[in-house]
Design a protein around this motif. Structure first.
Motif, PDB file in Angstrom:
ATOM      1  N   GLY A  67       0.797  -1.221   0.000  1.00 24.97           N
ATOM      2  CA  GLY A  67       0.000   0.000   0.000  1.00 24.97           C
ATOM      3  C   GLY A  67       0.826   1.265   0.000  1.00 24.97           C
ATOM      4  N   ASN A  68       1.975   1.238  -0.671  1.00 20.91           N
ATOM      5  CA  ASN A  68       2.856   2.406  -0.576  1.00 20.91           C
ATOM      6  C   ASN A  68       3.012   3.200  -1.867  1.00 20.91           C
ATOM      7  OD1 ASN A  68       4.373   0.507  -1.920  1.00 20.91           O
ATOM      8  ND2 ASN A  68       5.959   0.309  -0.352  1.00 20.91           N
ATOM      9  N   CYS A  69       2.344   2.825  -2.945  1.00 19.64           N
ATOM     10  CA  CYS A  69       2.474   3.657  -4.153  1.00 19.64           C
ATOM     11  C   CYS A  69       1.291   4.601  -4.320  1.00 19.64           C
ATOM     12  CB  CYS A  69       2.640   2.794  -5.411  1.00 19.64           C
ATOM     13  SG  CYS A  69       1.108   2.077  -6.056  1.00 19.64           S
ATOM     14  N   ARG A  70       0.130   4.237  -3.769  1.00 20.42           N
ATOM     15  CA  ARG A  70      -1.084   5.066  -3.747  1.00 20.42           C
ATOM     16  C   ARG A  70      -1.660   5.340  -5.131  1.00 20.42           C
ATOM     17  NH1 ARG A  70      -1.639   3.808   1.212  1.00 20.42           N
ATOM     18  NH2 ARG A  70      -3.258   5.390   1.538  1.00 20.42           N
ATOM     19  N   MET A  71      -1.243   4.579  -6.130  1.00 24.54           N
ATOM     20  CA  MET A  71      -1.741   4.822  -7.478  1.00 24.54           C
ATOM     21  C   MET A  71      -3.155   4.266  -7.647  1.00 24.54           C
ATOM     22  SD  MET A  71      -0.588   6.386 -10.094  1.00 24.54           S
ATOM     23  CE  MET A  71      -1.491   6.778 -11.576  1.00 24.54           C
ATOM     24  N   CYS A  72      -3.569   3.392  -6.764  1.00 21.08           N
ATOM     25  CA  CYS A  72      -4.850   2.698  -6.931  1.00 21.08           C
ATOM     26  C   CYS A  72      -5.977   3.404  -6.188  1.00 21.08           C
ATOM     27  CB  CYS A  72      -4.727   1.258  -6.450  1.00 21.08           C
ATOM     28  SG  CYS A  72      -4.351   1.101  -4.692  1.00 21.08           S
ATOM     29  N   LEU A  73      -5.860   4.709  -5.977  1.00 23.70           N
ATOM     30  CA  LEU A  73      -6.865   5.441  -5.217  1.00 23.70           C
ATOM     31  C   LEU A  73      -8.241   5.367  -5.882  1.00 23.70           C
ATOM     32  CD1 LEU A  73      -4.787   8.611  -4.296  1.00 23.70           C
ATOM     33  CD2 LEU A  73      -5.423   6.741  -2.772  1.00 23.70           C
ATOM     34  N   VAL A  74      -9.272   5.192  -5.063  1.00 26.32           N
ATOM     35  CA  VAL A  74     -10.664   5.224  -5.524  1.00 26.32           C
ATOM     36  C   VAL A  74     -11.465   6.076  -4.552  1.00 26.32           C
ATOM     37  CG1 VAL A  74     -10.546   2.952  -6.638  1.00 26.32           C
ATOM     38  CG2 VAL A  74     -11.274   3.119  -4.243  1.00 26.32           C
ATOM     39  N   GLU A  75     -12.648   6.470  -4.969  1.00 30.22           N
ATOM     40  CA  GLU A  75     -13.523   7.281  -4.111  1.00 30.22           C
ATOM     41  C   GLU A  75     -14.608   6.388  -3.518  1.00 30.22           C
ATOM     42  OE1 GLU A  75     -16.516  11.169  -4.367  1.00 30.22           O
ATOM     43  OE2 GLU A  75     -15.486  10.437  -6.157  1.00 30.22           O
ATOM     44  N   VAL A  76     -14.704   6.391  -2.207  1.00 25.91           N
ATOM     45  CA  VAL A  76     -15.739   5.652  -1.502  1.00 25.91           C
ATOM     46  C   VAL A  76     -16.717   6.651  -0.907  1.00 25.91           C
ATOM     47  CG1 VAL A  76     -16.245   4.045   0.384  1.00 25.91           C
ATOM     48  CG2 VAL A  76     -14.187   3.734  -0.986  1.00 25.91           C
ATOM     49  N   LYS A  77     -17.975   6.473  -1.212  1.00 21.45           N
ATOM     50  CA  LYS A  77     -18.991   7.423  -0.739  1.00 21.45           C
ATOM     51  C   LYS A  77     -18.987   7.472   0.785  1.00 21.45           C
ATOM     52  CE  LYS A  77     -23.848   8.667  -1.316  1.00 21.45           C
ATOM     53  NZ  LYS A  77     -25.139   8.292  -1.945  1.00 21.45           N
ATOM     54  N   GLY A  78     -18.842   8.680   1.310  1.00 22.02           N
ATOM     55  CA  GLY A  78     -18.798   8.870   2.752  1.00 22.02           C
ATOM     56  C   GLY A  78     -17.412   9.037   3.298  1.00 22.02           C
ATOM     57  N   SER A  79     -16.399   8.688   2.515  1.00 20.19           N
ATOM     58  CA  SER A  79     -15.020   8.840   2.966  1.00 20.19           C
ATOM     59  C   SER A  79     -14.542  10.266   2.709  1.00 20.19           C
ATOM     60  CB  SER A  79     -14.108   7.848   2.246  1.00 20.19           C
ATOM     61  OG  SER A  79     -12.761   8.091   2.577  1.00 20.19           O
ATOM     62  N   PRO A  80     -13.824  10.875   3.651  1.00 23.40           N
ATOM     63  CA  PRO A  80     -13.376  12.265   3.454  1.00 23.40           C
ATOM     64  C   PRO A  80     -12.274  12.413   2.402  1.00 23.40           C
ATOM     65  CG  PRO A  80     -12.478  11.371   5.490  1.00 23.40           C
ATOM     66  CD  PRO A  80     -13.439  10.345   4.971  1.00 23.40           C
ATOM     67  N   LYS A  81     -11.632  11.305   2.019  1.00 19.83           N
ATOM     68  CA  LYS A  81     -10.555  11.390   1.035  1.00 19.83           C
ATOM     69  C   LYS A  81     -10.477  10.085   0.253  1.00 19.83           C
ATOM     70  CE  LYS A  81      -7.061   9.954   4.415  1.00 19.83           C
ATOM     71  NZ  LYS A  81      -5.789  10.309   5.071  1.00 19.83           N
ATOM     72  N   PRO A  82      -9.789  10.098  -0.881  1.00 19.19           N
ATOM     73  CA  PRO A  82      -9.655   8.852  -1.660  1.00 19.19           C
ATOM     74  C   PRO A  82      -8.961   7.758  -0.849  1.00 19.19           C
ATOM     75  CG  PRO A  82      -9.010  10.755  -2.965  1.00 19.19           C
ATOM     76  CD  PRO A  82      -9.179  11.252  -1.560  1.00 19.19           C
ATOM     77  N   ILE A  83      -9.288   6.518  -1.179  1.00 20.16           N
ATOM     78  CA  ILE A  83      -8.789   5.363  -0.428  1.00 20.16           C
ATOM     79  C   ILE A  83      -7.935   4.495  -1.336  1.00 20.16           C
ATOM     80  CG2 ILE A  83      -9.528   3.187   0.650  1.00 20.16           C
ATOM     81  CD1 ILE A  83     -11.884   4.648   1.804  1.00 20.16           C
ATOM     82  N   ALA A  84      -6.824   3.983  -0.790  1.00 15.58           N
ATOM     83  CA  ALA A  84      -5.982   3.036  -1.526  1.00 15.58           C
ATOM     84  C   ALA A  84      -6.731   1.710  -1.613  1.00 15.58           C
ATOM     85  CB  ALA A  84      -4.643   2.858  -0.829  1.00 15.58           C
TER      86      ALA A  84
END
Length: 691
Positions: free
Chosen positions: A43-60
């Motif tokens: 989980g250290n490159c962060r390229m796989c970010l997605v948006e989860v409804k309700g989350s304050p920021k993108p998630i790996a």
């Protein structure tokens, strides 16, 4: 199963799935650099970010499981978006940071054309940089003769570190320093010692780790790609042969979950330079003690004269380790046509015999079946050298936990913990008698597995040891309905095929060792380079390289390597696999079955086929199982009980492993400069000085 909504599509996935797996199940494409399906999650490159409804920021998405998502306020299924402006901007920001220090050297990078960073930069990169500071530079590291390093390109995904630690079982790569001083290194900058280290080149998503022997030789788009099967050991790894013109440039792995997953050994990967070195490209005849070039007709005439002089009954044949099913079938037909019963496909002297039943010489549970075993006994084998991918499977199962492994034989580093039980067959006899504590471990297991290596079977008492091992398997409950935990680990790609085709002496016939000691007057040697043939016999060598067999030959007929012919082979578990021609043999060399077919005409024992398809049709009629490509089939384990009852006199000397030098096991490997360098490093300076 858990319900999710991914980009507006409702799907159901297992709760243990990561968000990345769930998104891909919905058809979304998620970029990544550090994540790999067969490695632990970093989980250290962060390229796989997605948006989860309700989350304050993108998630790996690689580092969070589906079970960790919260439902909506009214119990709605969690919502994931992978194509929103927020996701795109987040990924572009990650890419911008990755490229801060990455050098713009794509034109001179060997990864060019198959680089993940290049591909993702096209999708998420920008055409200018906002940073004006100098890029950092990292000194290149020496990690051996197989992997070239340009560490300034490294993005610290740690795939290589996780592979060497988890799959290869060596803790020789790691990350030191912090921040901009972080570096991937071997600490002391020594060569890595794993037989699987070349796989880090495939894993590296940038050009930091590339193939050193292949450096600056070709671009990927210049190469003709041919799917084939490896013959450097008996595992039968799925490979892709990349060639340019007549020359094999490199060998890469193909995915085959049942055999090699997506890894290959370093010998498989880097033996390519041996294919074109020290090749036999025309027939030779021995005259006045020297081998001189000859035409095919002259060579055939000399063989025919010699066979006619001594008669078919004094003629024999030995098949080597790299032979395909077709050429061994043709050799058997030729020898039978000459009226001889002296035939053997076991040049190493193993005491395996099809008369004991097919289950007596196969890796019965299959390579993938290792993952089902809950106790393993290894007898007279070093799987790390004899079958590196089998050893990797055992390590994979060991890392899952709840596995006891016992070893009888030499004390070696297998990359996983095991109980050393003893050195020789006496210990195996104690397990059969229930006098050894490990016998209880095997009896208590649901699926015990006994792996018997060639170090236990090539001894004079090999047949008795095989019977004793089968007795152990029957006694501890390794042979039962739904599970046959008796496995023979072969070292030669051709051995199982030879046994299936019946390349063993007929009634009153001589085996390979007896023929090599002068038991026949004319000996056909089909690529058997690991056997010493005594003076006296007239030797016809059909092979590819100027190795031991060619040095002893009276007539040399140049053949084709496994990359220069189409054929079938059978691995240690009895799986039939296809070999496809990636190029043509040099000079006047021909495919081995065609040589035998032409020779049969001259010898008056014409073989009944004129093409490869006709040969396969005839082989399929006599041996139907040889044409079932890819299938493992079912094997009758009943003969194991009869084998266990055979018994025999056991000699007390300890087992010795069958392979001393992993890198130099066949004529192609011995012709390779890369393999020679690896062998020298593995033996160490003291061994080299002693020579």
């Amino acid at each position: 199963m858990t319900k999710l909504i991914v980009d507006g599509q409702e799907i159901e996935v297992p709760a243990e799935y990561t968000l990345m797996q769930a998104c891909e199940a919905a058809g979304a494409e998620i970029p990544r650099f550090c994540y790999h399906e067969r490695l632990s999650i970093a989980g250290n490159c962060r390229m796989c970010l997605v948006e989860v409804k309700g989350s304050p920021k993108p998630i790996a998405s690689c580092a969070q499981n589906v079970r960790d998502l919260r439902p909506g306020p009214n119990g709605e299924a969690p919502v994931i978006n992978t194509r929103t402006p927020l996701v795109k901007k987040a990924r572009e920001g990650v890419m911008e940071f990755l490229l801060i220090n990455h050098p713009l050297d794509c034109p001179i990078c060997d990864q060019g054309g198959e680089c993940d960073l290049q591909d993702q930069a096209m999708a998420y990169g920008v055409d200018k940089s906002r940073y004006h500071e100098n890029k950092r530079a990292v000194e290149d590291k020496y990690i051996g003769p197989l992997v070239k390093t340009v560490m300034t390109r490294c993005i610290h995904c740690t795939r290589c570190v996780r592979f060497t630690t988890e799959v290869a079982g060596i803790s020789e790569l790691g990350l030191i320093g912090r921040g901009e001083d972080a570096e991937i290194t071997t600490y002391l900058e020594q060569a890595m010692t794993s037989e699987l280290q070349g796989n880090v080149v495939d894993l590296c998503p940038v050009g930091a780790l590339t193939s050193k022997p292949f450096a600056f030789n070709a671009r990927p788009w210049e190469l003709q790609k041919t799917e084939s099967t490896d013959m450097m050991d008996a595992v039968g790894s799925a490979i892709r042969v990349d060639s340019r013109g007549r020359e094999v440039m490199r060998v890469l792995p193909r995915l085959n979950e049942a055999v090699n997953e997506e890894w290959i050994s370093d010998k498989t990967r880097h033996v390519a330079d041996g294919i074109r070195t020290q090749r036999l490209d025309r027939p030779y005849l021995r005259q006045n003690g020297r081998l001189v070039p000859a035409s095919w007709s002259q060579a055939f005439a000399a063989i025919a004269a010699q066979v006619k002089a001594v008669g078919g009954a004094k003629t024999g044949a030995v098949a080597g380790d790299l032979a395909t099913l077709e050429e061994m079938y043709a050799l058997k037909g030729l020898i039978a046509g000459l009226g001889s019963v002296h035939l053997d496909g076991r040049q190493d002297g193993t005491k395996l015999d099809p008369a004991f039943g097919r289950a007596s010489y196969l890796f019965n549970p299959g390579i993938a079946g290792i993952e089902e075993a809950d106790a393993i006994l290894i007898v007279g084998s070093n799987p790390r050298k004899e079958a590196s991918l089998v050893n990797a499977r055992i390590r994979k199962r060991w890392r899952m936990g709840n596995l006891k492994i016992g070893v009888i034989g030499e004390v070696v580093d297998l990359t996983y913990a095991y109980d050393y039980l003893g050195a020789g067959p006496d210990t195996l006899a104690d397990i059969v008698a229930g006098k050894h504590s490990f016998a209880e471990v095997l009896r208590a297991a649901q699926k015990p597995l006994i792996i018997v290596g060639q170090g236990a079977l090539t001894r004079p008492d090999g047949a008795a040891v095989l019977s004793l091992a089968a007795h152990a398997a029957v006694t501890v409950g390794a042979v039962k309905d739904g599970w046959t935990g008796f496995a023979v680990l072969h070292t030669a790609a051709a051995r199982v095929g030879a046994l299936d085709l019946g390349l063993v002496p007929g009634a009153g016939g001589l085996d390979a060792q007896a023929m090599a000691k002068g038991g026949v007057d004319v000996l056909f040697n089909l690529g058997a380079d690991e056997i010493d043939i005594a003076d006296g016999a007239f030797v016809v060598y059909i092979g590819t390289h100027g190795d031991r067999g060619a040095h002893r030959a009276d007539v040399i007929l140049p053949g084709a390597t496994y990359t220069e012919k189409s054929g079938l082979t059978m691995n240690t578990e009895g799986r039939v696999q296809a070999i496809n021609r990636a190029g043509f043999a040099p000079g006047e060399a021909k495919e081995d079955w065609a040589i035998l077919r032409a020779l049969s005409d001259v010898l008056g024992a014409r073989l009944p086929f004129d093409s490869l398809s006709a040969l396969r049709a005839a082989m399929g009629r006599d041996h139907p199982g040889t044409l079932r490509v890819g299938s493992l089939g079912t094997v009758d384990a009943a003969p194991l009980a009869a084998l266990a009852a055979r018994g025999g006199a056991i000699e007390p000397q300890p087992f010795k492993v069958a392979i001393d030098d992993f890198y130099l096991t066949n004529p192609i490997a011995r012709a390779s400069a890369t393999m020679a360098e690896c062998s020298a490093l593995a033996r160490g300076p003291a061994a080299i000085a002693a020579e």
